[in-house]
Design a protein around this motif. Structure first.
Motif, PDB file in Angstrom:
ATOM      1  N   MET A 164       0.833  -1.178   0.000  1.00 23.12           N
ATOM      2  CA  MET A 164       0.000   0.000   0.000  1.00 23.12           C
ATOM      3  C   MET A 164       0.880   1.244   0.000  1.00 23.12           C
ATOM      4  SD  MET A 164      -2.943  -1.135   2.703  1.00 23.12           S
ATOM      5  CE  MET A 164      -4.130   0.108   2.291  1.00 23.12           C
ATOM      6  N   LYS A 165       0.358   2.285  -0.592  1.00 26.59           N
ATOM      7  CA  LYS A 165       1.112   3.532  -0.647  1.00 26.59           C
ATOM      8  C   LYS A 165       0.931   4.317   0.643  1.00 26.59           C
ATOM      9  CE  LYS A 165       1.729   5.353  -4.885  1.00 26.59           C
ATOM     10  NZ  LYS A 165       1.401   6.277  -5.943  1.00 26.59           N
ATOM     11  N   ARG A 166       1.978   5.031   0.995  1.00 26.36           N
ATOM     12  CA  ARG A 166       1.919   5.919   2.155  1.00 26.36           C
ATOM     13  C   ARG A 166       1.299   7.248   1.734  1.00 26.36           C
ATOM     14  NH1 ARG A 166       4.972   4.266   6.383  1.00 26.36           N
ATOM     15  NH2 ARG A 166       5.330   6.374   7.150  1.00 26.36           N
ATOM     16  N   LEU A 167       0.610   7.875   2.656  1.00 26.09           N
ATOM     17  CA  LEU A 167       0.024   9.184   2.398  1.00 26.09           C
ATOM     18  C   LEU A 167       1.028  10.268   2.782  1.00 26.09           C
ATOM     19  CD1 LEU A 167      -3.544   8.640   3.886  1.00 26.09           C
ATOM     20  CD2 LEU A 167      -2.887   8.643   1.483  1.00 26.09           C
ATOM     21  N   HIS A 168       1.076  11.324   1.993  1.00 26.15           N
ATOM     22  CA  HIS A 168       1.916  12.469   2.321  1.00 26.15           C
ATOM     23  C   HIS A 168       1.198  13.290   3.383  1.00 26.15           C
ATOM     24  CE1 HIS A 168       4.792  11.910  -0.956  1.00 26.15           C
ATOM     25  NE2 HIS A 168       3.746  11.506  -1.671  1.00 26.15           N
ATOM     26  N   ILE A 169       1.808  13.396   4.536  1.00 18.02           N
ATOM     27  CA  ILE A 169       1.170  14.062   5.669  1.00 18.02           C
ATOM     28  C   ILE A 169       0.836  15.515   5.347  1.00 18.02           C
ATOM     29  CG2 ILE A 169       1.556  14.837   8.050  1.00 18.02           C
ATOM     30  CD1 ILE A 169       3.017  12.180   8.522  1.00 18.02           C
ATOM     31  N   ASN A 170       1.797  16.258   4.813  1.00 13.92           N
ATOM     32  CA  ASN A 170       1.559  17.671   4.537  1.00 13.92           C
ATOM     33  C   ASN A 170       0.516  17.868   3.436  1.00 13.92           C
ATOM     34  OD1 ASN A 170       2.115  20.432   5.119  1.00 13.92           O
ATOM     35  ND2 ASN A 170       3.280  20.541   3.210  1.00 13.92           N
ATOM     36  N   ARG A 171       0.571  17.038   2.393  1.00 11.24           N
ATOM     37  CA  ARG A 171      -0.388  17.183   1.286  1.00 11.24           C
ATOM     38  C   ARG A 171      -1.815  16.931   1.744  1.00 11.24           C
ATOM     39  NH1 ARG A 171       2.431  14.380  -3.987  1.00 11.24           N
ATOM     40  NH2 ARG A 171       4.127  15.878  -4.178  1.00 11.24           N
ATOM     41  N   LEU A 172      -2.023  15.881   2.538  1.00 10.57           N
ATOM     42  CA  LEU A 172      -3.367  15.605   3.015  1.00 10.57           C
ATOM     43  C   LEU A 172      -3.812  16.687   3.997  1.00 10.57           C
ATOM     44  CD1 LEU A 172      -5.660  13.589   2.638  1.00 10.57           C
ATOM     45  CD2 LEU A 172      -4.872  12.428   4.692  1.00 10.57           C
ATOM     46  N   GLY A 173      -2.883  17.177   4.807  1.00 11.17           N
ATOM     47  CA  GLY A 173      -3.202  18.271   5.718  1.00 11.17           C
ATOM     48  C   GLY A 173      -3.660  19.510   4.972  1.00 11.17           C
ATOM     49  N   VAL A 174      -2.943  19.868   3.924  1.00  8.11           N
ATOM     50  CA  VAL A 174      -3.309  21.045   3.130  1.00  8.11           C
ATOM     51  C   VAL A 174      -4.639  20.809   2.411  1.00  8.11           C
ATOM     52  CG1 VAL A 174      -2.657  22.461   1.140  1.00  8.11           C
ATOM     53  CG2 VAL A 174      -0.966  21.908   2.880  1.00  8.11           C
ATOM     54  N   ALA A 175      -4.877  19.592   1.922  1.00  6.04           N
ATOM     55  CA  ALA A 175      -6.144  19.292   1.244  1.00  6.04           C
ATOM     56  C   ALA A 175      -7.320  19.461   2.207  1.00  6.04           C
ATOM     57  CB  ALA A 175      -6.115  17.876   0.681  1.00  6.04           C
ATOM     58  N   PHE A 176      -7.186  18.934   3.416  1.00  6.84           N
ATOM     59  CA  PHE A 176      -8.240  19.100   4.416  1.00  6.84           C
ATOM     60  C   PHE A 176      -8.410  20.571   4.772  1.00  6.84           C
ATOM     61  CE2 PHE A 176      -8.569  14.693   4.811  1.00  6.84           C
ATOM     62  CZ  PHE A 176      -9.466  14.316   5.795  1.00  6.84           C
ATOM     63  N   ALA A 177      -7.298  21.272   4.958  1.00 12.52           N
ATOM     64  CA  ALA A 177      -7.341  22.685   5.355  1.00 12.52           C
ATOM     65  C   ALA A 177      -8.026  23.533   4.292  1.00 12.52           C
ATOM     66  CB  ALA A 177      -5.929  23.192   5.619  1.00 12.52           C
ATOM     67  N   LEU A 178      -7.674  23.322   3.037  1.00  9.64           N
ATOM     68  CA  LEU A 178      -8.292  24.104   1.959  1.00  9.64           C
ATOM     69  C   LEU A 178      -9.769  23.766   1.797  1.00  9.64           C
ATOM     70  CD1 LEU A 178      -5.471  24.162  -0.737  1.00  9.64           C
ATOM     71  CD2 LEU A 178      -6.219  26.024   0.768  1.00  9.64           C
ATOM     72  N   THR A 179     -10.121  22.495   1.958  1.00  8.88           N
ATOM     73  CA  THR A 179     -11.529  22.098   1.865  1.00  8.88           C
ATOM     74  C   THR A 179     -12.345  22.778   2.963  1.00  8.88           C
ATOM     75  OG1 THR A 179     -10.926  19.965   0.910  1.00  8.88           O
ATOM     76  CG2 THR A 179     -13.122  20.139   1.896  1.00  8.88           C
ATOM     77  N   GLY A 180     -11.864  22.724   4.197  1.00 10.02           N
ATOM     78  CA  GLY A 180     -12.567  23.376   5.299  1.00 10.02           C
ATOM     79  C   GLY A 180     -12.665  24.870   5.108  1.00 10.02           C
ATOM     80  N   THR A 181     -11.592  25.482   4.634  1.00 11.91           N
ATOM     81  CA  THR A 181     -11.578  26.925   4.411  1.00 11.91           C
ATOM     82  C   THR A 181     -12.552  27.314   3.302  1.00 11.91           C
ATOM     83  OG1 THR A 181      -9.277  27.024   5.147  1.00 11.91           O
ATOM     84  CG2 THR A 181     -10.095  28.892   3.872  1.00 11.91           C
ATOM     85  N   LEU A 182     -12.618  26.516   2.240  1.00 13.82           N
ATOM     86  CA  LEU A 182     -13.577  26.800   1.163  1.00 13.82           C
ATOM     87  C   LEU A 182     -15.014  26.687   1.665  1.00 13.82           C
ATOM     88  CD1 LEU A 182     -11.872  25.109  -1.908  1.00 13.82           C
ATOM     89  CD2 LEU A 182     -12.213  27.551  -1.506  1.00 13.82           C
ATOM     90  N   PHE A 183     -15.300  25.690   2.499  1.00 14.27           N
ATOM     91  CA  PHE A 183     -16.633  25.580   3.095  1.00 14.27           C
ATOM     92  C   PHE A 183     -16.934  26.789   3.974  1.00 14.27           C
ATOM     93  CE2 PHE A 183     -16.666  20.899   2.248  1.00 14.27           C
ATOM     94  CZ  PHE A 183     -17.874  20.863   1.574  1.00 14.27           C
ATOM     95  N   TYR A 184     -15.953  27.246   4.729  1.00 18.76           N
ATOM     96  CA  TYR A 184     -16.129  28.411   5.601  1.00 18.76           C
ATOM     97  C   TYR A 184     -16.441  29.659   4.772  1.00 18.76           C
ATOM     98  CZ  TYR A 184     -15.273  31.457   9.629  1.00 18.76           C
ATOM     99  OH  TYR A 184     -15.397  32.369  10.642  1.00 18.76           O
TER     100      TYR A 184
END
Length: 91
Positions: free
Chosen positions: A1-21
């Motif tokens: 299985m592939k590892r997830l990039h911690i920073n990339r997933l963090g930024v994806a979540f952050a931008l998604t939440g910010t766009l919803f806000y």
């Protein structure tokens, strides 16, 4: 299985939440108090948001909300990636 990039997933979540806000800010600005309450009552079935709706929010509070949403989103995404990656360790 592939590892997830911690920073990339963090930024994806952050931008998604910010766009919803920001979407919520735009929605409340366009709809007004009564329609905003109707929208969120429909979305959160069974929960009356009339007492929670506040339309006179100062700019500094909105800016702080955007920053905090980004930070909490990043932490959430980074934690999910870290926990996921930790589970990939084979013994």
């Amino acid at each position: 299985m592939k590892r997830l990039h911690i920073n990339r997933l963090g930024v994806a979540f952050a931008l998604t939440g910010t766009l919803f806000y920001i979407g919520c800010i735009i929605l409340t600005s366009i709809l007004g108090a009564q329609s905003t309450t109707l929208f969120f009552n429909s979305l959160l079935h069974g929960l009356d948001t009339a007492g929670l709706t506040r339309m006179d929010i100062p700019f500094w509070e909105v800016a702080l909300g955007i920053v905090l949403t980004f930070i909490l989103g990043w932490i959430s995404g980074a934690l999910i990636a870290a926990i996921y990656n930790f589970g990939l360790v084979e013994e």
